[in-house]
Write a protein that holds these residues in place. Structure first.
Motif, mmCIF file in Angstrom:
data_model
loop_
_atom_site.group_PDB
_atom_site.id
_atom_site.type_symbol
_atom_site.label_atom_id
_atom_site.label_comp_id
_atom_site.label_asym_id
_atom_site.label_seq_id
_atom_site.Cartn_x
_atom_site.Cartn_y
_atom_site.Cartn_z
ATOM 1 N N LYS A 1 0.838 -1.190 0.000
ATOM 2 C CA LYS A 1 0.000 0.000 0.000
ATOM 3 C C LYS A 1 0.880 1.250 0.000
ATOM 4 C CE LYS A 1 -3.757 2.280 2.494
ATOM 5 N NZ LYS A 1 -4.654 2.229 3.659
ATOM 6 N N PRO A 2 0.623 2.203 -0.911
ATOM 7 C CA PRO A 2 1.444 3.415 -0.939
ATOM 8 C C PRO A 2 1.241 4.244 0.310
ATOM 9 C CG PRO A 2 -0.452 3.639 -2.396
ATOM 10 C CD PRO A 2 -0.419 2.213 -1.958
ATOM 11 N N GLY A 3 2.307 4.925 0.749
ATOM 12 C CA GLY A 3 2.234 5.741 1.944
ATOM 13 C C GLY A 3 1.703 7.125 1.648
ATOM 14 N N MET A 4 1.783 8.011 2.626
ATOM 15 C CA MET A 4 1.314 9.375 2.465
ATOM 16 C C MET A 4 2.230 10.136 1.503
ATOM 17 S SD MET A 4 -1.352 9.494 4.471
ATOM 18 C CE MET A 4 -1.648 11.193 4.959
ATOM 19 N N ILE A 5 1.647 11.078 0.762
ATOM 20 C CA ILE A 5 2.419 11.859 -0.210
ATOM 21 C C ILE A 5 3.518 12.656 0.487
ATOM 22 C CG2 ILE A 5 2.283 13.783 -1.828
ATOM 23 C CD1 ILE A 5 -0.420 12.754 -2.695
ATOM 24 N N THR B 1 -2.853 10.535 -0.631
ATOM 25 C CA THR B 1 -3.429 11.298 0.471
ATOM 26 C C THR B 1 -4.818 11.767 0.054
ATOM 27 O OG1 THR B 1 -1.246 12.083 1.207
ATOM 28 C CG2 THR B 1 -3.177 13.303 1.975
ATOM 29 N N GLY B 2 -5.845 11.257 0.714
ATOM 30 C CA GLY B 2 -7.212 11.618 0.346
ATOM 31 C C GLY B 2 -7.515 11.219 -1.087
ATOM 32 N N ASN B 3 -8.004 12.177 -1.880
ATOM 33 C CA ASN B 3 -8.317 11.920 -3.283
ATOM 34 C C ASN B 3 -7.146 12.220 -4.230
ATOM 35 O OD1 ASN B 3 -11.012 11.150 -2.755
ATOM 36 N ND2 ASN B 3 -11.656 13.301 -2.694
ATOM 37 N N THR B 4 -6.006 12.574 -3.676
ATOM 38 C CA THR B 4 -4.845 12.915 -4.497
ATOM 39 C C THR B 4 -3.862 11.750 -4.525
ATOM 40 O OG1 THR B 4 -5.063 15.263 -3.965
ATOM 41 C CG2 THR B 4 -2.948 14.534 -4.825
ATOM 42 N N LEU B 5 -3.434 11.385 -5.720
ATOM 43 C CA LEU B 5 -2.484 10.290 -5.914
ATOM 44 C C LEU B 5 -1.150 10.857 -6.378
ATOM 45 C CD1 LEU B 5 -4.832 7.856 -7.892
ATOM 46 C CD2 LEU B 5 -4.416 7.913 -5.423
ATOM 47 N N LEU B 6 -0.081 10.242 -5.959
ATOM 48 C CA LEU B 6 1.263 10.592 -6.411
ATOM 49 C C LEU B 6 1.757 9.456 -7.282
ATOM 50 C CD1 LEU B 6 3.569 12.739 -6.030
ATOM 51 C CD2 LEU B 6 4.538 11.150 -4.348
ATOM 52 N N VAL B 7 2.086 9.760 -8.541
ATOM 53 C CA VAL B 7 2.502 8.721 -9.476
ATOM 54 C C VAL B 7 3.913 9.010 -9.986
ATOM 55 C CG1 VAL B 7 0.134 8.238 -10.193
ATOM 56 C CG2 VAL B 7 1.493 9.911 -11.484
#
Length: 255
Positions: A25-29, A142-148
């Motif tokens: 699972k990805p962590g926080m941005i 984080t929330g509805n924001t994804l970091l790719v």
């Protein structure tokens, strides 16, 4: 007998889970981008200089926008149509989350419907294909924001080799090990994000006219420019046709 019973019970117990076991699972941005400068704009981005990776923020996937890839630096030859400032065609795209990845999907615009009939529009949309341009791994959320991680996508050529293969000035191939992102030529603005990459191509026996402009006679490194552009707001009225614009057109089949 007691020792044997205790040994059997111990063998039946579940194995302990190591606290150091990695999680998918990805962590926080904020944790992934700690120490990295944030370039805020339409698509905010971070440059990880140590790893050579470029990270994009995707807020609320699903909205449509425009994407284009062109040339910021030319090949300096008439053997192939690769000129400085050459614009790529604008594509209507959107981000779609799919598990641990975000897909960059190009929408079908050449065959569409302008009818208000929703069922007919749906039938037409299902009759023609989309195009998935990239699958970007999610490295933070984080929330509805994804970091790719957009690095591999930005370094993959879709402009130079097709033109070289059409012109046939030698057998060319991309050298990904000598390709790199150019954060100094990239930027983020309220309505658009601009990203650049230096792509390197080689040929053992390039055409004479092209070899003559190459520093070593066989290697071409040019800068490609990626544009991510916000769509006009609802109610936007296109300008009337002006013959001074030229012959650039965008046509489609209204089904």
């Amino acid at each position: 007998m007691r020792r044997l019973t205790l040994l059997v019970l111990l063998l039946c117990l579940p194995a302990p889970v190591s606290a150091a076991e990695p999680s998918s699972k990805p962590g926080m941005i904020a944790a992934r981008t700690a120490g990295l400068a944030r370039h805020e704009g339409f698509l905010s981005w971070y440059w990880d200089a140590r790893a050579g990776r470029l990270l994009l923020e995707v807020a609320r996937p699903g909205g449509s926008f425009l994407y284009s890839c062109g040339l910021a630096q030319g090949a300096g030859t008439i053997e192939a149509s690769l000129d400085r400032g050459q614009l790529g065609g604008m594509r209507l795209v959107r981000f779609e989350r799919n598990g641990p990845r975000v897909l960059l999907v190009q929408l079908q615009t050449a065959h569409r419907s302008t009818t208000p009939d929703a069922e007919r529009t749906r039938a037409i949309e299902q009759s023609f294909p989309l195009a998935v341009l990239a699958a970007l791994p999610i490295v933070g959320e984080t929330g509805n924001t994804l970091l790719v991680d957009a690095t591999d996508f930005l370094l993959r050529d879709a402009v130079v080799l097709p033109e070289l293969n059409t012109a046939q000035p030698g057998a060319w191939r991309q050298d990904e090990a000598r390709s790199a992102l150019r954060p100094e030529g990239s930027g983020a603005f309220p309505r658009n994000t601009e990203l650049e990459a230096l792509l390197t191509f080689t040929a053992d026996k390039p055409a004479e006219g092209l070899a003559g402009v190459l520093p070593d006679g066989r290697t071409m490194s040019v800068v490609v420019h990626h544009t991510f552009l916000q769509l006009p707001p609802d109610g936007f009225t296109p300008r009337a046709h002006d013959p001074r614009i030229g012959i650039l057109t965008e046509s489609f089949k209204d089904l």
